[in-house]
Design a protein around this motif. Structure first.
Motif, mmCIF file in Angstrom:
data_model
loop_
_atom_site.group_PDB
_atom_site.id
_atom_site.type_symbol
_atom_site.label_atom_id
_atom_site.label_comp_id
_atom_site.label_asym_id
_atom_site.label_seq_id
_atom_site.Cartn_x
_atom_site.Cartn_y
_atom_site.Cartn_z
ATOM 1 N N SER A 196 42.057 53.634 66.536
ATOM 2 C CA SER A 196 41.735 55.049 66.742
ATOM 3 C C SER A 196 42.751 55.659 67.704
ATOM 4 C CB SER A 196 40.316 55.209 67.292
ATOM 5 O OG SER A 196 40.162 54.512 68.520
ATOM 6 N N ALA A 244 47.528 51.585 59.390
ATOM 7 C CA ALA A 244 47.628 52.895 60.034
ATOM 8 C C ALA A 244 47.472 54.017 59.014
ATOM 9 C CB ALA A 244 48.957 53.016 60.769
ATOM 10 N N GLU A 245 48.030 53.828 57.824
ATOM 11 C CA GLU A 245 47.852 54.820 56.755
ATOM 12 C C GLU A 245 46.378 54.948 56.387
ATOM 13 O OE1 GLU A 245 49.868 56.855 55.230
ATOM 14 O OE2 GLU A 245 51.922 56.141 55.421
ATOM 15 N N VAL A 252 44.562 56.853 59.213
ATOM 16 C CA VAL A 252 44.834 58.296 59.191
ATOM 17 C C VAL A 252 44.032 58.967 58.089
ATOM 18 C CG1 VAL A 252 46.600 60.047 58.698
ATOM 19 C CG2 VAL A 252 47.110 58.158 60.267
ATOM 20 N N ARG A 253 44.033 58.355 56.898
ATOM 21 C CA ARG A 253 43.334 58.939 55.760
ATOM 22 C C ARG A 253 41.813 58.841 55.884
ATOM 23 N NH1 ARG A 253 48.319 58.080 54.266
ATOM 24 N NH2 ARG A 253 49.212 59.307 52.537
ATOM 25 N N LEU A 255 50.711 56.843 63.511
ATOM 26 C CA LEU A 255 51.249 56.248 62.282
ATOM 27 C C LEU A 255 52.767 56.276 62.300
ATOM 28 C CD1 LEU A 255 51.360 55.275 59.332
ATOM 29 C CD2 LEU A 255 50.832 57.630 58.622
ATOM 30 N N LEU A 275 42.621 58.135 63.014
ATOM 31 C CA LEU A 275 43.895 57.953 63.726
ATOM 32 C C LEU A 275 44.790 59.163 63.535
ATOM 33 C CD1 LEU A 275 45.670 55.899 65.363
ATOM 34 C CD2 LEU A 275 46.624 55.178 63.147
ATOM 35 N N SER A 276 45.518 59.509 64.588
ATOM 36 C CA SER A 276 46.461 60.617 64.527
ATOM 37 C C SER A 276 47.699 60.236 63.722
ATOM 38 C CB SER A 276 46.884 61.012 65.942
ATOM 39 O OG SER A 276 48.056 61.801 65.918
ATOM 40 N N PRO A 277 48.231 61.154 62.910
ATOM 41 C CA PRO A 277 49.478 60.877 62.174
ATOM 42 C C PRO A 277 50.636 60.526 63.100
ATOM 43 C CG PRO A 277 48.384 62.814 61.267
ATOM 44 C CD PRO A 277 47.645 62.454 62.528
ATOM 45 N N ASP A 278 50.619 61.005 64.342
ATOM 46 C CA ASP A 278 51.685 60.678 65.286
ATOM 47 C C ASP A 278 51.742 59.176 65.570
ATOM 48 O OD1 ASP A 278 52.290 63.351 65.445
ATOM 49 O OD2 ASP A 278 51.270 63.679 67.364
#
Length: 360
Positions: free
Chosen positions: A333, A274-275, A278-279, A288, A283-286
């Motif tokens: 995603s 997930a990290e 996001v990077r 994560l 993917l949304s930080p939410d």
């Protein structure tokens, strides 16, 4: 919560996974008069094995029991040879049946024994661990280990049925049960968000094998795997989504010499994936943060700093999903929306590792 009765989840119409209280009573449907049945089991399942043998005999079958070592020690070539010998001495034919009772190692071994005896006899799996029922016993993968690595020798051999009564999980040590929840939660993130809702609504019940929600969680996780396996039995593509979190997890297991529980490593591996997502801007930080929240709610780890990045990076390069020097990850995603990410920027990987290491 209203009690959930026993359920049957179809795997492509080829066989069913029966989950719920009392499913052992269904075993007699596969035992005809005079059929030889070898019950390959690990130690410590005395009452269950006795019940299985009783069911076989009551149905007119010829019952045999063959005990194998616990955990990964069961998946040794010498143990395999011992099981073959037991079948030979008992005169097993192609019309006979092998039953695996125990954790994932026992069902892996029993499945491979069935796949190789006379080029294939029927198998039924009775997993007694959470990881066993939601992962190892479903999908037709069988195998043993060699000195060179885990599961390097195996075959695809689907069982005739899988039976799991969640009360069989009561004998599990709590850390092992919680570890198995990682694979259940993984199914929530890749395909069935209701799993996440159920876990977060009552984390204590989600880790209680006597709670009604356990049957639903297992059934939902099995249904996810059944849909994927049905579409991709031999791992040509889609089945790869079941490896969400596993690239980093396998690296942890390797550098820790398999002292880490598989589910614990998968839990951290999902956070790492997930990290990375996001990077990489997918993917949304939410989402994560949602990973960390739901995994921590049942006591699963979400951080790891036990080895340097260079060592973990080298281990990931050996992952079976890698192609040459290019790493391939299953990422999200969004919840329920897995995809493949090939060759992420090296700096992204380093930053993801740093976040996972610092989170402890």
């Amino acid at each position: 919560m209203t009690p959930v009765g026993a359920q049957a989840i179809s795997v492509g119409g080829r066989y069913d996974v029966h989950v719920g209280p009392g499913v052992l009573d269904r075993l007699s449907g596969w035992v005809t008069g005079g059929r030889r049945v070898m019950v390959i089991h690990q130690p410590g399942r005395t009452a269950l094995v006795a019940g299985v043998l009783e069911q076989i005999r009551a149905a007119g079958g010829e019952a045999h029991a063959h005990e194998v070592p616990d955990a990964e020690a069961a998946k040794d070539v010498s143990v395999l040879a011992g099981a073959w010998q037991a079948l030979g001495l008992a005169g097993f034919t192609r019309d006979d049946l092998v039953i695996g009772v125990g954790g994932g190692a026992a069902t892996d071994l029993a499945g491979f024994v069935a796949a190789t005896w006379l080029r294939g006899v029927d198998a039924i799996q009775l997993p007694t661990s959470l990881l066993g029922v939601v992962d190892a016993a479903v999908g037709g993968k069988t195998g043993i280990n060699t000195a060179e690595g885990k599961n390097l020798v195996g075959a695809f051999h689907e069982p005739r049925a899988v039976l799991c009564d969640p009360t069989w999980l009561r004998s599990m040590a709590r850390p092992d049960l919680v570890s198995g929840l990682a694979e259940v939660i993984k199914c929530g993130f890749i395909a069935d968000p209701t799993i996440l809702t159920l876990v977060e609504a009552d984390p204590a019940s989600a880790s209680d094998p006597t709670a009604a929600v356990m049957t639903e969680l297992i059934s939902r996780a099995v249904a996810v795997k059944a849909r994927v396996v049905d579409a991709d039995l031999h791992e040509s593509g889609l089945r790869e989504i079941l490896n969400y979190g596993h690239t980093f997890a396998h690296a942890i297991e390797q550098v820790e010499h398999y002292a880490w529980r598989h589910g614990d490593a998968v839990s951290v591996g999902m956070v790492f994936a997930a990290e990375v997502a996001v990077r990489s801007g997918v993917l949304s930080p939410d989402v994560l943060e949602h990973h960390r929240t739901v995994l921590r709610s049942v006591g699963l780890p979400t951080s790891y700093a036990g080895a340097p990045w260079e060592q973990l990076r080298a281990a990931m390069a050996r992952d079976k999903k890698s192609r040459g020097s290019t790493l391939r990850f299953v990422v999200l995603s969004g919840v329920g929306a897995p995809q493949r990410l090939e060759g992420p920027d090296e700096q992204v990987l380093i930053e993801a590792f740093t976040a996972v290491a610092d989170a402890g």
